[in-house]
Enzyme design. Sequence first.
Site, PDB file in Angstrom:
ATOM      1  N   ASP A 117       3.985  -1.345  11.369  1.00 36.67           N
ATOM      2  CA  ASP A 117       3.536  -0.010  11.011  1.00 36.67           C
ATOM      3  C   ASP A 117       2.919   0.607  12.255  1.00 36.67           C
ATOM      4  OD1 ASP A 117       2.762   1.632   8.265  1.00 36.67           O
ATOM      5  OD2 ASP A 117       1.487   2.071   9.989  1.00 36.67           O
TER       6      ASP A 117
ATOM      7  N   SER B 261       6.767   6.972  13.087  1.00 40.68           N
ATOM      8  CA  SER B 261       6.582   5.697  12.400  1.00 40.68           C
ATOM      9  C   SER B 261       7.380   4.566  13.049  1.00 40.68           C
ATOM     10  CB  SER B 261       6.975   5.836  10.928  1.00 40.68           C
ATOM     11  OG  SER B 261       8.261   5.323  10.705  1.00 40.68           O
TER      12      SER B 261
ATOM     13  N   ARG C  26       9.286   2.567  11.401  1.00 39.10           N
ATOM     14  CA  ARG C  26      10.341   2.128  10.471  1.00 39.10           C
ATOM     15  C   ARG C  26      11.656   1.833  11.199  1.00 39.10           C
ATOM     16  NH1 ARG C  26       9.920   8.008   7.758  1.00 39.10           N
ATOM     17  NH2 ARG C  26       7.820   7.227   7.614  1.00 39.10           N
TER      18      ARG C  26
ATOM     19  N   ASP D 240       0.804  -1.231   0.000  1.00 40.09           N
ATOM     20  CA  ASP D 240       0.000   0.000   0.000  1.00 40.09           C
ATOM     21  C   ASP D 240       0.837   1.282   0.000  1.00 40.09           C
ATOM     22  OD1 ASP D 240       1.031  -0.290   2.527  1.00 40.09           O
ATOM     23  OD2 ASP D 240      -0.869  -0.296   3.588  1.00 40.09           O
ATOM     24  N   HIS D 241       2.111   1.181   0.347  1.00 36.63           N
ATOM     25  CA  HIS D 241       2.925   2.400   0.456  1.00 36.63           C
ATOM     26  C   HIS D 241       3.630   2.754  -0.854  1.00 36.63           C
ATOM     27  CE1 HIS D 241       2.319   1.901   4.741  1.00 36.63           C
ATOM     28  NE2 HIS D 241       3.061   2.952   5.024  1.00 36.63           N
TER      29      HIS D 241
ATOM     30  N   ARG E 110      -0.478  12.681  10.242  1.00 43.71           N
ATOM     31  CA  ARG E 110       0.834  13.271  10.522  1.00 43.71           C
ATOM     32  C   ARG E 110       1.042  14.515   9.664  1.00 43.71           C
ATOM     33  NH1 ARG E 110       3.812   7.498  11.190  1.00 43.71           N
ATOM     34  NH2 ARG E 110       3.274   7.357  13.394  1.00 43.71           N
TER      35      ARG E 110
END
Length: 646
Positions: free
Chosen positions: A119, A535, A537, A64-65, A379
């Site tokens: 995520d 995030s 990440r 989706d990213h 965000r």
Amino acid sequence: MGTNLARKILGAHLVEGELTPGTQIAIKIDQTLTQDASGTAAYLQFEAIGLPRVKTEVSVSYVDHNMLQMGFENADDHRFLQSTAYKFGLYFSRPGNGICHQVHAERFAVPGKTLVGSDSHTPLCGGLGMIAIGAGGLDVAVAMGGGAFYLIMPKILGVKLTGKLQPWVSGKDVILEMLRRLSVKGGVGRIVEYFGPGVDSLGVIDRTTITNMGAELGATTSIFPSDEQTRLYLEAQGRGASWSAWSADTDAEYDELIEINLDELEPLIAQPHMPDNVVPVREVAGIPVQQVSVGSCTNSSYRDLSIVAYVLKGKAVHPNLSFTVSPGSKQVYATVARTGALADMIDAGARMLESACGPCVGMGMAPPSNSVAVRSFNRNFEGRSGTRDAKVYLASPETCAATAITGVITDPRDLGDYPRIEMPARFDINDTMIIPPAPESEADAVEILRGPNIKPLPRFGQLEDTLSGEVVLKVGDNITTDHISPAGAKVLPLRSNLPALAEFTFERVDKTFATRAREAVSGFIVGGSNYGQGSAREQAALAPRYLGIKAVMAISFARIHRSNLINFGLVPLLFRSQDDYKLVDQADQLEIPNVREQLKAGPEVVVKNLTKGLEVTLTHNLSGHELEILLDGGLLNHLKVKAANN
Ligand code: MIC
Ligand code: SF4
């Protein structure tokens, strides 16, 4: 005294420790999710762990990213992810099927279960009575392999909801009110549990908006009970059988308690550049706007888009702005197409994007220079939109739609009658974009398809005896992982190519960081409070480590980033005061002698500032498990050591 809901679910999944706030616990994980930007590394790590298949009840790999295919990189990652999912026993949600959190709520969430996802907005599914937690990809890889998920037992913050939302006020305004009151640090070390008479009036969509954006509070997760509203939602998804009732006891105890009277809430908006910079919309009404975007995992549901379509019907998007809409899932997209809402939006001039994160993660639709954008996202960190000097505001779909037609920030209550959006009793269910895993008997023969952008994982040694080097960067409070390892159309496709990705580390803060860190060979980062918020990440830990950073010293850390630092062998140390933080400057030469022994001996760690000729005592709050990981040089090394000793 009775038990709250979070403790009930955690208790039922507890495999280590006791539910005492501040102590380490480990819980069994029923479900996992990954998305492509974090997933490629997660599956490389799962591969490195060496298990043939996932051991969870359900694991899903979403794309989706990275959907802008400007080169081969993203498309190659999609192919890699599809092949790993098929081989390792995961469902694969194909590009176009929607944003991971929205689709997971629709098709997989089950009340009372646990979910970890690579995520930070994984807590969205807490809106359906789950304990859903965001984590680094490596922690998710371990959970996929059946390993427990370790966390520090949070305090449970009870939020008693009373009253009922007024017209033109929705879930986004509830979470913006939470952010206004508590700030982006207010949820750290806490699970936010909503209860009380006001809960009944909130549909699952409002609830999931609230739990999704609990990530911006820094909360471990947020949760709503599973009740009649949840049952209706799951019935509409053809998954009524997955429903069960979950709620706190009526006399449940909470570690902390606040109350929100929904009657009193008005439309709110977060001003640039932090989600907690919240004011009533009426206070900033009239500011000219150049871009409005509705979408993202926070607000892209059928309800959200239907409201937008209602506002836009028969009108035109203001000539001075551009309006984008990204439906959260294929199901949402198809449903608004069937009801005619899609045509109303297109007629009015909405730019319809695909079902994906899109502009939320800087994948296209960067606003013009020095412009104002109003987005229904979660965000608004500086530069995240892709335009460094853009001023991004966050607001409900109602406020976005009102603004889209007037061209200035507009309180949606000025629009008149509030429509009643009926949720379909049953969505048209079509799971053709979800590919089930290969049967176990065929998995061995499945080939993993790797493109040239997928580089092998780096190997790190165990923690050295003495850490020394230069403070390569000193930063202030609330540094986000977007500052550390930015996203966006240019950088995100490099997630599976660490040498290339690492060059962008801290790019938005100091363009010379990567070069200086490499030249220093071994170094440190100094941060303020809430370092690493945002995030999940793990590249925000992995890339600095790759560039030679050995430890990060900060006033406080955000939860996920702290775990990611440990997972990749970087020592997270805490300053005892603001005054101590002032004793270390950028470019100072530091030495942490006998760091292994110091960490083992207790919470205090003496750091020598060779440049200033002084010593600063910092602390660590590592659990026994975390300390073992750190000493071995990271979680993958630790798993290997453990496997060799068994
Ligand atoms: C985000 O919203 O920042 C992301 C992109 O979804 C991240 C995940 C990532 O960077 O891979 C998140 O929220 O964890
Ligand atoms: Fe995607 Fe944005 Fe949600 Fe992150 S916050 S998962 S980028 S939609």
